[in-house]
Write an enzyme that holds these catalytic residues in place. Structure first.
Site, PDB file in Angstrom:
ATOM      1  N   GLU A  92      -0.367  -4.100  12.099  1.00  0.00           N
ATOM      2  CA  GLU A  92       0.244  -5.385  11.745  1.00  0.00           C
ATOM      3  C   GLU A  92       0.642  -6.246  12.945  1.00  0.00           C
ATOM      4  O   GLU A  92       0.750  -7.461  12.807  1.00  0.00           O
ATOM      5  CB  GLU A  92       1.471  -5.217  10.834  1.00  0.00           C
ATOM      6  CG  GLU A  92       1.129  -4.806   9.425  1.00  0.00           C
ATOM      7  CD  GLU A  92       2.326  -4.900   8.490  1.00  0.00           C
ATOM      8  OE1 GLU A  92       3.470  -4.733   8.953  1.00  0.00           O
ATOM      9  OE2 GLU A  92       2.120  -5.137   7.296  1.00  0.00           O
ATOM     10  N   LYS A 127       2.819  -1.592  16.222  1.00  0.00           N
ATOM     11  CA  LYS A 127       4.058  -1.475  15.453  1.00  0.00           C
ATOM     12  C   LYS A 127       4.186  -0.083  14.841  1.00  0.00           C
ATOM     13  O   LYS A 127       5.261   0.505  14.804  1.00  0.00           O
ATOM     14  CB  LYS A 127       4.078  -2.530  14.352  1.00  0.00           C
ATOM     15  CG  LYS A 127       5.246  -2.445  13.387  1.00  0.00           C
ATOM     16  CD  LYS A 127       5.104  -3.459  12.264  1.00  0.00           C
ATOM     17  CE  LYS A 127       6.198  -3.323  11.231  1.00  0.00           C
ATOM     18  NZ  LYS A 127       6.007  -4.229  10.081  1.00  0.00           N
ATOM     19  N   GLN A 128       3.069   0.435  14.333  1.00  0.00           N
ATOM     20  CA  GLN A 128       3.080   1.701  13.609  1.00  0.00           C
ATOM     21  C   GLN A 128       1.688   2.321  13.685  1.00  0.00           C
ATOM     22  O   GLN A 128       0.769   1.742  14.240  1.00  0.00           O
ATOM     23  CB  GLN A 128       3.476   1.476  12.159  1.00  0.00           C
ATOM     24  CG  GLN A 128       2.556   0.528  11.421  1.00  0.00           C
ATOM     25  CD  GLN A 128       3.106   0.097  10.070  1.00  0.00           C
ATOM     26  OE1 GLN A 128       4.120   0.582   9.605  1.00  0.00           O
ATOM     27  NE2 GLN A 128       2.425  -0.846   9.436  1.00  0.00           N
ATOM     28  N   TRP A 140       0.828  -1.219   0.000  1.00  0.00           N
ATOM     29  CA  TRP A 140       0.000   0.000   0.000  1.00  0.00           C
ATOM     30  C   TRP A 140       0.856   1.260   0.000  1.00  0.00           C
ATOM     31  O   TRP A 140       0.325   2.366   0.126  1.00  0.00           O
ATOM     32  CB  TRP A 140      -0.942   0.014   1.203  1.00  0.00           C
ATOM     33  CG  TRP A 140      -0.252   0.245   2.538  1.00  0.00           C
ATOM     34  CD1 TRP A 140       0.970  -0.198   2.935  1.00  0.00           C
ATOM     35  CD2 TRP A 140      -0.768   0.995   3.648  1.00  0.00           C
ATOM     36  NE1 TRP A 140       1.254   0.204   4.220  1.00  0.00           N
ATOM     37  CE2 TRP A 140       0.194   0.933   4.677  1.00  0.00           C
ATOM     38  CE3 TRP A 140      -1.947   1.690   3.878  1.00  0.00           C
ATOM     39  CZ2 TRP A 140       0.011   1.556   5.922  1.00  0.00           C
ATOM     40  CZ3 TRP A 140      -2.137   2.299   5.110  1.00  0.00           C
ATOM     41  CH2 TRP A 140      -1.168   2.231   6.116  1.00  0.00           C
ATOM     42  N   ASP A 141       2.183   1.108  -0.154  1.00  0.00           N
ATOM     43  CA  ASP A 141       3.077   2.264  -0.061  1.00  0.00           C
ATOM     44  C   ASP A 141       2.781   3.318  -1.113  1.00  0.00           C
ATOM     45  O   ASP A 141       3.244   4.461  -0.988  1.00  0.00           O
ATOM     46  CB  ASP A 141       4.527   1.799  -0.175  1.00  0.00           C
ATOM     47  CG  ASP A 141       4.919   0.856   0.948  1.00  0.00           C
ATOM     48  OD1 ASP A 141       5.694   1.247   1.823  1.00  0.00           O
ATOM     49  OD2 ASP A 141       4.410  -0.285   0.952  1.00  0.00           O
TER      50      ASP A 141
END
Length: 803
Positions: free
Chosen positions: A493, A614-615, A354-355
């Site tokens: 994630e 994580k993010q 998805w970047d």
């Protein structure tokens, strides 16, 4: 720090993997890591070459289970070039005493240089100056130039110039237990008494690649007659050149390489075309001239100048450079996506995630033809996305979390935890939110270009099929009278299941649900954009009727969003029931806890038990949408939303995030840009350092983090410059951090080129021109009309036009 050059002084074996990744050269069609020409793969060296879309699929037996993975293939090493005195050893940094070593990556002109001076075991001192390009104007060519000067000796020299197709995919340590033998040899030969040719193919996808290399020696302007000998073995061909050199007399060595594949257009065969191309190619200097021009033209469109922050300036240009090397204008006619780790290494197996969400905004406001081409990669795989949805029991289209050659789900079934050595189930394919990212990218393309034709021919079909998927996966809960989305994984994630649950997936991930609601609203806007003929054709093709469109609107207004603690958006339903994590204790115990999931699994625990991300997950909403737009979305959903909720949610989740992704710094910087500019700038600085300093301790050598690189550029371009695209007008509301004194850049909006100069006192806008004689810019609630060539200056304190 140089504003245009990345410079390394001195040889450092331990840093070579990082330098090789950061000094990769590419042109969108292919890229080659910045390894020394003398070094084969092994130890710290990995001279990988990757082509856009060059995938191959292999199977491996892992613990009695056959695992199939598709990889971006490491193609033959065309760099191979070395020399030795006839009675000496082949040159490597380890075989000599280095007297001087300097490596430069010239970002402005796309050339890498090395300067070496060394003394061998016989006391011979030699200087070697190398230059290398991967041609930006002709996407099939590359070249190396050496200037070899024997400083205190004369004698016979042997030069080896090779094409090596015996390479494997072995650039990522944790993948080395998997099959990496992607290539098989087809042919090799000498050509025209001054070159060699190699033909290989990938064993499953049957992509043929031909490389042809021409090697010449020059004394000044005169080409030397040299002795030549060709040696071959399966997958490898080399040419040995012998010649005399004189003390203090520099000799120039050129290796020009042509690279073609069976994916290329308008060719008879890859081998025939490569041989013809290298025969016709000019000298290194001639190629460098046109290559340099191509880069100068790209920088004219894409450069961003910063004042007051020299280190950030270099890092920003490095990020733009690698972005343009991965997706240059050369890809416009290619069927390729944008790999998350660029064409710079084998991490993530070269897959597309998805970047694009982070990468597209910079390109859409400068080179929108590139983002259109990348969206076409998604469109061509729409049928596969439909099949994926059907196989999982849903209507519409479900794009894969990881994509490669044909659009099927490429997410690994098992992944290795290098801390524990265990292979574990990988459930990240449940990140359905990639669908929303693709729809958002389509809509942003329209916003940036104003081109309805793309919507009618391709974009609408993607958005409407994605909307159909969200409307179907959302299940009505009569007790809440809300629609719920169950069994997904969010951007975080870490959390892939509830504690001790037998099945993976989480219910009502807030980011996923809000994005689904946005897509369903966007689908209505797309329908309204289409003219009658376009709408009729698409509705007929997709079997859509007005009742289905009304159903999308209903679902989009009633999707459930979980909250807790009076205004905190719950990352997912049940998040508040998880245990708080001992952050300080684990930092004291381990130091680096970026990959907390691996640490806990190695201890026999699971991150699923804790409020630990994580993010950015919830915070992604504040990254993608303004406070005003979020208020509209939540009002449409029937939930209260106040601007003060944003800093509360930001503070809450920042305290519970390990920042195990390089994308974290980008989102954290953005969401604090208005309320805490200095905190935002510190996160920006962390973002620009992430690959340069390899802050994750070994991930960058496996491939750059292209989304994070593009994200830092977009922080300058849109966030600090305050650019918002709304209702056909580009609005500006700049707020620079204290350390950043000024931004100067050009952008293209709906075919109009503007030049901006922004500092703490003034905003200066110049309409440079386009097909139309007039353009509009919004500032402080007012729309200003510009004539071609006109400049307007605004005072940022008084919020007024001053000239």
């Amino acid at each position: 720090m140089h504003r245009w050059k990345l410079v390394y002084e001195g040889w450092n074996t331990g840093r070579e993997p990082l330098r090789e990744a950061l000094c990769t050269l590419g042109n969108g069609n292919f890229a080659t890591r910045g390894a020394m020409e003398q070094m084969d793969a092994g130890g710290p060296h990995y001279p990988g070459t990757y082509i856009a879309g060059g995938y191959n699929r292999l199977s491996t037996d892992v613990s009695g289970r056959v695992i199939v993975n598709e990889d971006l293939v490491n193609w033959p090493n065309w760099l191979s070039l070395n020399f030795r005195p006839v009675d000496g050893d082949w040159h490597t940094p380890q075989s000599v005493e280095l007297l001087e070593y300097r490596q430069e990556l010239d970002l402005k002109h796309g050339v890498m240089e090395r300067v070496q001076r060394f003394r061998d075991s016989a006391g011979r001192e030699t200087s070697l100056h190398s230059r290398r390009i991967v041609h930006m104007a002709d996407m099939h060519l590359a070249g190396i130039e050496w200037t070899l000067t024997p400083e205190n000796w004369s004698g016979r020299v042997e030069l080896k110039s090779a094409l090596d197709g015996t390479v494997t995919n072995s650039g990522v340590a944790r993948y080395r237990q998997l099959n990496g033998q992607h290539l098989e040899p087809l042919d090799s030969a000498s050509i025209d008494d001054e070159g060699v040719f190699l033909l290989v193919q990938s064993v499953q996808s049957r992509i043929e690649m031909a490389q042809a290399a021409r090697t010449r020696i020059y004394d000044g302007a005169e080409q030397l007659e040299v002795e030549r000998q060709t040696n071959q073995k399966p997958g490898y061909v080399e040419e040995l050149l012998s010649f005399d050199c004189q003390q203090g007399q520099p000799l120039r060595i050129e290796k020009i390489v042509a690279l073609y594949t069976s994916r290329d257009w308008a060719i008879s065969s890859p081998g025939n075309e490569a041989c013809r191309a290298v025969e016709r190619a000019g000298s290194f200097d001639a190629l460098y001239r046109t290559h340099r021009l191509a880069w100068e033209r790209l920088w004219y469109r894409c450069d961003i100048e910063l004042e007051g922050v020299e280190d950030a300036q270099l890092a920003l240009r490095l990020h733009i450079f690698h972005l343009l090397q991965t997706v240059s204008p050369n890809i416009v006619e290619l069927d390729v996506g944008v790999p998350a780790r660029g064409l710079h290494g084998e991490a993530y197996r070269g897959h597309i995630f998805w970047d694009e969400l982070y990468i597209f905004p910079f390109l859409q406001l400068r080179l929108p033809e590139i983002t259109r081409a990348l969206l076409m990669y998604r469109y061509r795989r729409l049928d596969e996305a439909r099949r994926n949805a059907r196989e999982q029991g849903f209507n519409g289209a479900l794009y894969p979390w990881q994509s490669g050659s044909d659009g099927r789900e490429e997410t690994q079934v098992l992944h290795l935890n290098p801390r524990s050595g265990r292979w574990l189930p990988d459930n990240t394919h449940l990140q359905r939110h990639v669908n929303a990212a693709i729809a958002l990218n389509v809509w942003r393309q329209y916003q940036a270009t104003g081109r309805r034709d793309f919507i009618c021919t391709h974009g609408a079909r993607m958005v409407l099929e994605i909307a159909r998927f969200w409307a179907d996966i959302a299940v009505h809960n009569p007790e809440r009278d809300r629609y719920e989305i169950r069994g997904v994984v969010g951007p975080d994630e870490y959390h892939t299941a509830y504690p001790d649950a037998e099945r993976p997936g989480l219910n009502n991930n807030a980011y996923t649900n809000v994005m689904a609601a946005w897509v369903l609203e966007c689908a209505g806007r797309v329908v309204d954009l289409m003219d009658d003929d376009c709408q009729q054709e698409i509705f007929e093709d997709l079997l859509i009727d007005e009742d289905e469109v009304r159903q999308w609107d209903e679902v989009g207004r009633k999707i459930y969003v979980p909250f807790h603690d009076d205004g905190i958006i719950s990352q997912f339903e049940g998040y508040d029931d998880l245990e708080e994590f001992d952050w300080e204790g684990y930092r004291a115990k381990y130091g680096d806890i970026h990959r907390l999931d691996r640490i806990l699994e190695a201890e026999g625990d699971s991150v699923n038990r804790y409020k630990a991300s994580k993010q950015a997950d919830v915070l992604m909403l504040f990254y993608l949408f303004s406070a005003e737009r979020l208020a509209q979305l939540f009002e449409r959903l029937g939930y209260p939303f106040k601007p003060e909720m944003i800093p509360r949610n930001v503070d809450y989740y920042l305290r519970r995030t390990s920042h195990g992704s390089t994308l974290s710094a980008i989102v954290n910087s953005w969401v604090q840009a208005r309320g805490g500019r200095e905190r935002s700038w510190r996160w920006f600085e962390a973002g620009v350092r992430s690959d340069l300093a390899d802050v994750q301790g070994g991930t960058t050598p496996e491939g750059i983090h292209l989304g994070a690189m593009a994200g830092t550029v977009d922080l300058i371009q849109r966030c600090y410059s305050g650019i918002v695209l709304r209702e056909g007008v580009l609005w500006l509301n700049p707020q620079l951090p204290k350390d950043l004194k000024e931004i100067r850049s050009r952008i293209q909006y709906r075919g109009h080129w503007f030049r901006f100069q922004i500092n703490h006192e003034r905003l200066t806008v110049t309409f440079e021109g386009a097909w139309e004689p007039y353009a509009r810019i919004g500032f402080d609630g007012k729309v200003y009309t510009f004539k071609r060539g006109e400049t307007k200056v605004f005072d940022l304190a008084t919020r007024t036009e001053i000239s």
